[in-house]
Motif scaffolding. Sequence first.
Motif, mmCIF file in Angstrom:
data_model
loop_
_atom_site.group_PDB
_atom_site.id
_atom_site.type_symbol
_atom_site.label_atom_id
_atom_site.label_comp_id
_atom_site.label_asym_id
_atom_site.label_seq_id
_atom_site.Cartn_x
_atom_site.Cartn_y
_atom_site.Cartn_z
ATOM 1 N N GLU A 41 0.833 -1.208 0.000
ATOM 2 C CA GLU A 41 0.000 0.000 0.000
ATOM 3 C C GLU A 41 0.868 1.258 0.000
ATOM 4 O OE1 GLU A 41 -2.467 -0.593 3.433
ATOM 5 O OE2 GLU A 41 -3.774 -2.018 2.388
ATOM 6 N N VAL A 42 1.912 1.240 0.808
ATOM 7 C CA VAL A 42 2.839 2.379 0.847
ATOM 8 C C VAL A 42 3.513 2.544 -0.512
ATOM 9 C CG1 VAL A 42 5.002 3.246 1.853
ATOM 10 C CG2 VAL A 42 3.213 2.304 3.333
ATOM 11 N N ASP A 43 3.910 1.443 -1.127
ATOM 12 C CA ASP A 43 4.539 1.507 -2.451
ATOM 13 C C ASP A 43 3.608 2.156 -3.471
ATOM 14 O OD1 ASP A 43 6.906 0.402 -1.557
ATOM 15 O OD2 ASP A 43 6.415 -1.631 -2.235
ATOM 16 N N GLU A 44 2.331 1.827 -3.421
ATOM 17 C CA GLU A 44 1.350 2.449 -4.326
ATOM 18 C C GLU A 44 1.308 3.961 -4.093
ATOM 19 O OE1 GLU A 44 -0.647 1.239 -6.820
ATOM 20 O OE2 GLU A 44 0.375 -0.690 -6.638
ATOM 21 N N VAL A 91 4.508 5.523 -5.530
ATOM 22 C CA VAL A 91 4.445 5.594 -6.994
ATOM 23 C C VAL A 91 3.536 6.747 -7.433
ATOM 24 C CG1 VAL A 91 3.691 4.388 -9.091
ATOM 25 C CG2 VAL A 91 5.087 3.197 -7.392
ATOM 26 N N SER A 92 2.429 6.939 -6.744
ATOM 27 C CA SER A 92 1.535 8.063 -7.069
ATOM 28 C C SER A 92 2.248 9.398 -6.871
ATOM 29 C CB SER A 92 0.276 8.008 -6.216
ATOM 30 O OG SER A 92 -0.510 6.900 -6.567
ATOM 31 N N LEU A 93 3.018 9.514 -5.806
ATOM 32 C CA LEU A 93 3.759 10.753 -5.548
ATOM 33 C C LEU A 93 4.869 10.957 -6.575
ATOM 34 C CD1 LEU A 93 3.868 10.644 -1.658
ATOM 35 C CD2 LEU A 93 2.574 12.246 -3.088
#
Length: 106
Positions: free
Chosen positions: A27-30, A33-35
């Motif tokens: 979830e943190v990786d998602e 990636v969005s940032l």
Amino acid sequence: MPTDHGLDKNAQADKEQLAAVRVAVDEVDEQIVSLIARRERLIRIAGTLKGDSAEVRAPGRVERIIEHVRSAAEKKGIDPGLVETTYRTMISEFIELELKVQKDND
């Protein structure tokens, strides 16, 4: 042969906890990636606004960014060296992208 069910339960609990941690990391990786995608959009805009490659490379600006993120890391109690290394790699890649954007707009 007797088994220690307490150890089995602990091992199972550890596996379940590890699975939950992995889900949270994903979830943190998602979010990261969005940032990064947001940062890329901004860098592409910046690449169209700068006059030359010296403005893109801007070593003084890079060092100010590094100083800022190291300070932010220290305030959050995380390893500033890890954050600096991550940012130096990211900035290097974004500089290359910005140079390409700038070249394509010439």
